[in-house]
Design a protein around this motif. Structure first.
Motif, PDB file in Angstrom:
ATOM      1  N   THR A 182       0.665  -1.388   0.088  1.00  0.00           N
ATOM      2  CA  THR A 182      -0.091   0.074  -0.062  1.00  0.00           C
ATOM      3  C   THR A 182       0.919   1.509   0.043  1.00  0.00           C
ATOM      4  OG1 THR A 182      -1.846  -1.033   1.122  1.00  0.00           O
ATOM      5  CG2 THR A 182      -1.927   1.190   1.372  1.00  0.00           C
ATOM      6  N   GLU A 183       1.815   1.258   0.769  1.00  0.00           N
ATOM      7  CA  GLU A 183       2.798   2.402   0.850  1.00  0.00           C
ATOM      8  C   GLU A 183       3.387   2.798  -0.541  1.00  0.00           C
ATOM      9  OE1 GLU A 183       5.600   1.105   3.723  1.00  0.00           O
ATOM     10  OE2 GLU A 183       4.338   1.461   5.395  1.00  0.00           O
ATOM     11  N   LEU A 184       3.716   1.773  -1.386  1.00  0.00           N
ATOM     12  CA  LEU A 184       4.245   1.814  -2.580  1.00  0.00           C
ATOM     13  C   LEU A 184       3.466   2.389  -3.950  1.00  0.00           C
ATOM     14  CD1 LEU A 184       6.366  -1.410  -2.874  1.00  0.00           C
ATOM     15  CD2 LEU A 184       7.324   0.829  -2.396  1.00  0.00           C
ATOM     16  N   ILE A 185       2.037   2.529  -3.522  1.00  0.00           N
ATOM     17  CA  ILE A 185       0.956   2.816  -4.530  1.00  0.00           C
ATOM     18  C   ILE A 185       0.759   4.265  -4.342  1.00  0.00           C
ATOM     19  CG2 ILE A 185      -1.192   2.482  -5.117  1.00  0.00           C
ATOM     20  CD1 ILE A 185      -1.083  -0.363  -4.521  1.00  0.00           C
ATOM     21  N   VAL A 186       1.112   4.984  -5.284  1.00  0.00           N
ATOM     22  CA  VAL A 186       0.709   6.493  -5.370  1.00  0.00           C
ATOM     23  C   VAL A 186      -0.763   7.023  -5.607  1.00  0.00           C
ATOM     24  CG1 VAL A 186       3.023   6.983  -5.921  1.00  0.00           C
ATOM     25  CG2 VAL A 186       1.284   6.816  -7.754  1.00  0.00           C
ATOM     26  N   ASP A 187      -0.955   8.106  -5.259  1.00  0.00           N
ATOM     27  CA  ASP A 187      -2.494   8.493  -5.335  1.00  0.00           C
ATOM     28  C   ASP A 187      -2.966   8.510  -6.623  1.00  0.00           C
ATOM     29  OD1 ASP A 187      -2.820   8.522  -2.872  1.00  0.00           O
ATOM     30  OD2 ASP A 187      -2.471  10.758  -2.583  1.00  0.00           O
ATOM     31  N   ASP A 188      -2.064   8.844  -7.656  1.00  0.00           N
ATOM     32  CA  ASP A 188      -2.401   8.961  -9.283  1.00  0.00           C
ATOM     33  C   ASP A 188      -2.191   7.832  -9.973  1.00  0.00           C
ATOM     34  OD1 ASP A 188       0.306   9.347  -8.791  1.00  0.00           O
ATOM     35  OD2 ASP A 188       0.656  11.000 -10.222  1.00  0.00           O
ATOM     36  N   ILE A 189      -1.885   6.633  -9.408  1.00  0.00           N
ATOM     37  CA  ILE A 189      -1.840   5.361  -9.846  1.00  0.00           C
ATOM     38  C   ILE A 189      -2.501   5.112 -11.307  1.00  0.00           C
ATOM     39  CG2 ILE A 189      -2.990   3.893  -8.558  1.00  0.00           C
ATOM     40  CD1 ILE A 189      -1.178   1.701  -8.855  1.00  0.00           C
ATOM     41  N   LYS A 190      -2.148   4.889 -12.408  1.00  0.00           N
ATOM     42  CA  LYS A 190      -3.046   4.503 -13.502  1.00  0.00           C
ATOM     43  C   LYS A 190      -3.270   2.947 -13.599  1.00  0.00           C
ATOM     44  CE  LYS A 190      -1.662   8.276 -16.215  1.00  0.00           C
ATOM     45  NZ  LYS A 190      -2.833   9.142 -15.589  1.00  0.00           N
ATOM     46  N   ILE A 191      -4.508   2.360 -13.644  1.00  0.00           N
ATOM     47  CA  ILE A 191      -4.854   0.878 -13.656  1.00  0.00           C
ATOM     48  C   ILE A 191      -5.328   0.653 -14.816  1.00  0.00           C
ATOM     49  CG2 ILE A 191      -6.160  -0.756 -12.203  1.00  0.00           C
ATOM     50  CD1 ILE A 191      -6.146   0.943  -9.933  1.00  0.00           C
ATOM     51  N   LYS A 192      -4.796  -0.357 -15.349  1.00  0.00           N
ATOM     52  CA  LYS A 192      -5.390  -1.025 -16.550  1.00  0.00           C
ATOM     53  C   LYS A 192      -6.388  -1.995 -16.261  1.00  0.00           C
ATOM     54  CE  LYS A 192      -4.218  -2.973 -21.323  1.00  0.00           C
ATOM     55  NZ  LYS A 192      -3.089  -3.483 -22.116  1.00  0.00           N
ATOM     56  N   LYS A 193      -7.550  -1.713 -16.783  1.00  0.00           N
ATOM     57  CA  LYS A 193      -8.538  -2.766 -16.421  1.00  0.00           C
ATOM     58  C   LYS A 193      -8.907  -3.670 -17.479  1.00  0.00           C
ATOM     59  CE  LYS A 193     -10.733   1.046 -13.636  1.00  0.00           C
ATOM     60  NZ  LYS A 193     -12.114   2.035 -13.294  1.00  0.00           N
ATOM     61  N   PHE A 194      -9.662  -5.020 -16.924  1.00  0.00           N
ATOM     62  CA  PHE A 194     -10.237  -5.988 -17.775  1.00  0.00           C
ATOM     63  C   PHE A 194     -11.434  -6.194 -17.289  1.00  0.00           C
ATOM     64  CE2 PHE A 194      -5.476  -6.048 -17.974  1.00  0.00           C
ATOM     65  CZ  PHE A 194      -5.200  -6.216 -19.134  1.00  0.00           C
ATOM     66  N   LYS A 195     -12.564  -6.276 -18.286  1.00  0.00           N
ATOM     67  CA  LYS A 195     -13.776  -6.948 -17.928  1.00  0.00           C
ATOM     68  C   LYS A 195     -13.702  -8.194 -17.895  1.00  0.00           C
ATOM     69  CE  LYS A 195     -16.777  -3.208 -17.464  1.00  0.00           C
ATOM     70  NZ  LYS A 195     -17.670  -3.098 -16.305  1.00  0.00           N
ATOM     71  N   LEU A 196     -14.456  -8.747 -17.000  1.00  0.00           N
ATOM     72  CA  LEU A 196     -14.718 -10.284 -16.828  1.00  0.00           C
ATOM     73  C   LEU A 196     -16.070 -10.734 -17.250  1.00  0.00           C
ATOM     74  CD1 LEU A 196     -13.582 -10.556 -13.208  1.00  0.00           C
ATOM     75  CD2 LEU A 196     -12.277 -11.342 -15.265  1.00  0.00           C
ATOM     76  N   GLN A 197     -16.376 -11.996 -17.832  1.00  0.00           N
ATOM     77  CA  GLN A 197     -17.734 -12.369 -18.216  1.00  0.00           C
ATOM     78  C   GLN A 197     -18.681 -12.462 -17.113  1.00  0.00           C
ATOM     79  OE1 GLN A 197     -17.059 -15.821 -20.509  1.00  0.00           O
ATOM     80  NE2 GLN A 197     -16.497 -14.749 -22.245  1.00  0.00           N
ATOM     81  N   SER A 198     -18.258 -12.420 -15.755  1.00  0.00           N
ATOM     82  CA  SER A 198     -19.185 -12.536 -14.872  1.00  0.00           C
ATOM     83  C   SER A 198     -18.453 -12.059 -13.474  1.00  0.00           C
ATOM     84  CB  SER A 198     -19.462 -13.982 -14.429  1.00  0.00           C
ATOM     85  OG  SER A 198     -18.382 -14.779 -14.130  1.00  0.00           O
ATOM     86  N   THR A 199     -19.230 -11.672 -12.428  1.00  0.00           N
ATOM     87  CA  THR A 199     -18.591 -11.119 -11.165  1.00  0.00           C
ATOM     88  C   THR A 199     -17.842 -11.987 -10.485  1.00  0.00           C
ATOM     89  OG1 THR A 199     -20.660 -11.815  -9.803  1.00  0.00           O
ATOM     90  CG2 THR A 199     -20.733  -9.410 -10.911  1.00  0.00           C
ATOM     91  N   GLN A 200     -16.990 -11.388  -9.970  1.00  0.00           N
ATOM     92  CA  GLN A 200     -16.125 -12.379  -9.038  1.00  0.00           C
ATOM     93  C   GLN A 200     -16.511 -12.659  -7.611  1.00  0.00           C
ATOM     94  OE1 GLN A 200     -11.585 -11.121  -8.995  1.00  0.00           O
ATOM     95  NE2 GLN A 200     -12.347  -9.137  -9.565  1.00  0.00           N
ATOM     96  N   ARG A 201     -16.348 -13.711  -7.323  1.00  0.00           N
ATOM     97  CA  ARG A 201     -16.762 -14.211  -6.133  1.00  0.00           C
ATOM     98  C   ARG A 201     -15.723 -14.271  -4.919  1.00  0.00           C
ATOM     99  NH1 ARG A 201     -18.373 -20.334  -6.742  1.00  0.00           N
ATOM    100  NH2 ARG A 201     -16.335 -20.310  -8.027  1.00  0.00           N
TER     101      ARG A 201
END
Length: 251
Positions: A182-201
Motif C-alpha cells: 500500500t505504501e508503494l502505491i501513489v494516489d495518481d496510479i493508473k490502472i489498466k482494467k479488464f472486464k470479466l464475463q461474470s462477477t467475482q466471488r
C-alpha cells in the motif's frame, strides 16, 4: 456430557489443537499408517474407537504440512439396528450420551431417485454439535463402504473452526506485506482494467451454518484471516486499487 475441547484423541492419545501436521506425525509413529488421500495434506491411521463407538480408521488434515491441524475424520464400523430402527439410531444414541443433543440434524432417507447400488455413496442422516471452537459433524451412509481397515457405515468429523485465533501469526505476516504494498502505491496510479464475463466471488472456505453470528462474506477481517490461513500468497487488494475496480473487473 464432559468433552474436553482443547485436544482430539487417537485411541486415547491426546493431541492438542494447534499442533501442525508435521508435529503430529512423530507422535503417531507407532500406530499403523495407511496411504494418504488427495486434497489437503493428510495422514491416515488405525483407530479403534471414538466417543464410545467402534472406529476403523482416522484421517488428520491441515491446509499445509506446517499449518495447524484443522480436521480429524473417523470412519465408524457398522452397528446392528433393531426392528423398525433407522440406520443412524444406535450411533446417535451413543453420541448423545457423549455430546448431548445435537445443534442441528438432517434426515435424508427419502431419496427415491437414487439407485440401490449407489446408496453407499450417499449420506442419509447427519447431525452437528458446536462445542466452543470445535464443531463435530456426524454422517450416516446409505450403504456399507469398504476401506483398508474394514467396513464403514458412518463417519465423524471434528473441526477446529476459530479461524481468527488460528490464523493470527499468518495474518500478521500477511499484514506486513499488504502494508508495504500500500505504501508503494501513489494516489495518481493508473490502472489498466479488464472486464470479466461474470462477477467475482469472494474467497470463501468454511460453512457457518450453525453459528450465524459470523459471516465471512460480510466481515472483511474474517475473510482476510481465511486467506492467510488457507493460502500461502493470497492478499487483500490495496484500497487505492480496489476502489477503482468494479465487481466484474480486474486490474
Amino acid at each position: 456430557m464432559n468433552i474436553e475441547t482443547t485436544y482430539f484423541e487417537i485411541d486415547r492419545l491426546k493431541i492438542e489443537w494447534g499442533k501442525t501436521l508435521n508435529e503430529v506425525r512423530p507422535m503417531l509413529e507407532n500406530i499403523e499408517q495407511f496411504e494418504s488421500y488427495g486434497g489437503w495434506p493428510n495422514i491416515r491411521y488405525r483407530c479403534s474407537s471414538i466417543f464410545g463407538l467402534e472406529s476403523t480408521e482416522c484421517e488428520i488434515r491441515a491446509p499445509f504440512e506446517d499449518r495447524p491441524v484443522l480436521q480429524v475424520h473417523y470412519e465408524l464400523a457398522p452397528i446392528k439396528t433393531g426392528f423398525f430402527e433407522k440406520r443412524h439410531s444406535p450411533f446417535l444414541e451413543q453420541l448423545e450420551k457423549a455430546l448431548g443433543k445435537p445443534a442441528k440434524t438432517e434426515d435424508l432417507y427419502d431419496q427415491p431417485y437414487l439407485k440401490k447400488e449407489y446408496l453407499s455413496g450417499t449420506v442419509v442422516y447427519s447431525a452437528k454439535w458446536l462445542l466452543g471452537d470445535i464443531r463435530i459433524s456426524f454422517s450416516v451412509y446409505g450403504g456399507i463402504r469398504y476401506h483398508e481397515r474394514g467396513l464403514s457405515a458412518a463417519a465423524i468429523f471434528i473441526d477446529w473452526i476459530d479461524e481468527v485465533k488460528i490464523s493470527r501469526p499468518f495474518r500478521e505476516s500477511a499484514k506486513v506485506f499488504e502494508n508495504r504494498l500500500t505504501e508503494l502505491i501513489v494516489d495518481d496510479i493508473k490502472i489498466k482494467k479488464f472486464k470479466l464475463q461474470s462477477t467475482q466471488r469472494p474467497f470463501r472456505v468454511v460453512d457457518y451454518d450453525i453459528r450465524n453470528h459470523c459471516n465471512e462474506e460480510k466481515d472483511s477481517d474474517v475473510r482476510a484471516c481465511q486467506m492467510s490461513l488457507y493460502r500461502r500468497a493470497l492478499y487483500q487488494t490495496p484500497p487505492l486499487v480496489s476502489s477503482e475496480l468494479g465487481v466484474d473487473e480486474i486490474g
